[in-house]
Design an enzyme around this catalytic site. Sequence first.
Site, PDB file in Angstrom:
ATOM      1  N   GLU A 314       0.814  -1.220   0.000  1.00 39.20           N
ATOM      2  CA  GLU A 314       0.000   0.000   0.000  1.00 39.20           C
ATOM      3  C   GLU A 314       0.846   1.268   0.000  1.00 39.20           C
ATOM      4  OE1 GLU A 314      -2.926   0.126  -0.689  1.00 39.20           O
ATOM      5  OE2 GLU A 314      -4.156  -1.448   0.189  1.00 39.20           O
TER       6      GLU A 314
HETATM    7  C1  BLG Z   1     -10.402   0.157  -1.395  1.00 42.66           C
HETATM    8  C2  BLG Z   1     -11.150   0.115  -0.083  1.00 42.66           C
HETATM    9  C3  BLG Z   1     -12.408  -0.700  -0.223  1.00 42.66           C
HETATM   10  C4  BLG Z   1     -13.233  -0.219  -1.389  1.00 42.66           C
HETATM   11  C5  BLG Z   1     -12.353  -0.241  -2.641  1.00 42.66           C
HETATM   12  O1  BLG Z   1     -11.250   0.603  -2.416  1.00 42.66           O
HETATM   13  O2  BLG Z   1      -9.327   1.028  -1.293  1.00 42.66           O
HETATM   14  N1  BLG Z   1     -10.281  -0.501   0.903  1.00 42.66           N
HETATM   15  C6  BLG Z   1      -9.840   0.120   1.980  1.00 42.66           C
HETATM   16  O3  BLG Z   1     -10.197   1.216   2.299  1.00 42.66           O
HETATM   17  C7  BLG Z   1      -8.885  -0.612   2.828  1.00 42.66           C
HETATM   18  O4  BLG Z   1     -13.163  -0.569   0.966  1.00 42.66           O
HETATM   19  O5  BLG Z   1     -14.329  -1.106  -1.572  1.00 42.66           O
HETATM   20  S1  BLG Z   1     -15.831  -0.608  -1.452  1.00 42.66           S
HETATM   21  O6  BLG Z   1     -16.029  -0.056  -0.128  1.00 42.66           O
HETATM   22  O7  BLG Z   1     -16.645  -1.799  -1.678  1.00 42.66           O
HETATM   23  O8  BLG Z   1     -16.015   0.396  -2.501  1.00 42.66           O
HETATM   24  C8  BLG Z   1     -13.091   0.180  -3.897  1.00 42.66           C
HETATM   25  O9  BLG Z   1     -13.513   1.494  -3.809  1.00 42.66           O
HETATM   26  C9  BLG Z   1      -6.979   0.871  -1.293  1.00 42.66           C
HETATM   27  C10 BLG Z   1      -8.231   0.695  -2.082  1.00 42.66           C
HETATM   28  C11 BLG Z   1      -8.062   1.524  -3.279  1.00 42.66           C
HETATM   29  C12 BLG Z   1      -6.603   1.496  -3.540  1.00 42.66           C
HETATM   30  N2  BLG Z   1      -5.930   1.144  -2.284  1.00 42.66           N
HETATM   31  C13 BLG Z   1      -6.614  -0.324  -0.489  1.00 42.66           C
HETATM   32  O10 BLG Z   1      -6.129  -1.349  -1.309  1.00 42.66           O
HETATM   33  C14 BLG Z   1      -6.032   2.825  -3.998  1.00 42.66           C
HETATM   34  O11 BLG Z   1      -5.456   3.540  -3.238  1.00 42.66           O
HETATM   35  N3  BLG Z   1      -6.256   3.154  -5.263  1.00 42.66           N
HETATM   36  C15 BLG Z   1      -5.788   4.438  -5.742  1.00 42.66           C
HETATM   37  C16 BLG Z   1      -4.943   4.255  -6.942  1.00 42.66           C
HETATM   38  S2  BLG Z   1      -4.351   5.759  -7.526  1.00 42.66           S
HETATM   39  O12 BLG Z   1      -3.089   5.979  -6.892  1.00 42.66           O
HETATM   40  O13 BLG Z   1      -5.266   6.794  -7.158  1.00 42.66           O
HETATM   41  O14 BLG Z   1      -4.288   5.612  -8.938  1.00 42.66           O
END
Ligand code: BLG
Length: 486
Positions: A314
């Site tokens: 992460e």
């Molecule tokens: C996750 C959430 C889920 C959520 C999904 O996104 O975050 N997890 C956490 O907060 C731990 O709860 O599911 S939902 O509630 O059913 O919608 C989907 O929205 C986090 C993710 C997203 C990802 N990392 C943990 O793995 C992230 O940061 N993406 C951003 C990518 S970027 O840098 O902006 O391109």
Amino acid sequence: MFAQTALRQRCAKWLIATGLFLLLGACVDKPSTLERVKEDGVLRVITRNSPATYFEDRNGETGFEYELVKRFADDLGVELKIETADNLDDIFASLGQPSGPVIAAAGLVSSEKRKLEARFSHPYLEVTPQIIYRNGKSRPTDAKDLVGKRIMVLKGSSHAEQLAELKKQYPALQYEESDAVEVVDLLRMVDEGQIDLTLVDSNEVAMNQVYFPNVRVAFDLGDARDQRWAVALGDDNSLLNEINDFIDKVQKNGTLQRLKDRYYGHVDVLGYVGAYTFAQHLQQRLPRYEKHFRTSAKDEQVDWRLLAAIGYQESMWQPAVTSKTGVRGLMMLTQRTAEAMGVSNRLDPQQSIKGGAKYFMYMKSQLDDDIEEPDRTWFALAAYNVGSGHLDDARKLAKQEGLNPNKWLDVKKMLPRLSQKQWYRKTRYGYARGGEPVHFVANIRRYYDILTWVTQPQLEGSQVADSNLHVPGVDKTKPTEQAPQL
Ligand code: BLG
């Protein structure tokens, strides 16, 4: 007439006597190896202690060979007892002992010489012997370049045999055989420049690459070869036949592929740069947060190294990270997740780790009961990243395609479809960046494997100084970086 009857009677008696004798013979005959294993209820196996074969961590025994041979013992309905040997000669010598191990499962390949010492099973893994050199030194490109170099291999190994063969062609070739080292030591010695070259199998190189950022493959020496289990010489085929049936079965039913995927399928995830960076961060960043991972892991009943692996994926263990989408902190919680998990400050590493741990376990508890470990862990990780709704969509797609919705290997093929309109428009939760959870899980598995190996009890207390981690190839005397500003 009379004489004929008497003769017939005598013949009959003789036949009965001979029959009884043979029957008796059969009764007092030694039981076959397989019968003995089943009677004892124990399968004794000898192997080597290395990340590619067998090692112990806090969860118990693990390693590719261990997992395969454990399944075989389970099939036989017997207990598995693993022994380790310091060198390959001892492994072969122990096979013939009357009360010794009955199988050697140690990443062995057969050779003409070895066929005089043991019998070999059907193959289960193809590997290629590779010459390894240190990045920055001149790269050997073929066999004649090995002359004049300091080379070390494992004593009694097939690689030693290969070099012996090569020496016939290049008499000036010098090499050492050592029984005081394991493959990891050979790679470390190349990494640190103590030796110039070594010769090891491709799977070992791939698995250990991350610990030794300077090691590079120079070239493949010879053709790919098959790894096989070995049993003692003799004409008792009972165990060997059973092994071969087992290997054929796991080959056919996909179990072997899943194990390869588990141990070797994600080895290239990090690459050289990533491997080096990870090794640095293990030393410099993880010790700051290790106690939080351990405490939350204890509270939530999950392996702390899995939490640490999630944290690395992460944020690379940086508590002040914010993504483009506003997801924040060491465990990258969304605002919604943070609120649901009682996290008031996402940038506080302790709170973030606790919230992440709780959320991961919550995701796991929400999964269908039919999803079994270890797939259950991979599914929970995917849900952590993409949300359980999208994961369910991918599972439904898997089912429609005739794949198994409870197997990660199958569902991960479907997840990328969630970003293609032709597929996502038919799903309940619609578009998702489905490729992301696939990488997410692959990376975490890789980090988790590494953390498992470096924190195993055998290494702790010996080479370990200030933290509980042993990272070969990383200089602990280097100053640590400053903690990132919050
Ligand atoms: C996750 C959430 C889920 C959520 C999904 O996104 O975050 N997890 C956490 O907060 C731990 O709860 O599911 S939902 O509630 O059913 O919608 C989907 O929205 C986090 C993710 C997203 C990802 N990392 C943990 O793995 C992230 O940061 N993406 C951003 C990518 S970027 O840098 O902006 O391109």
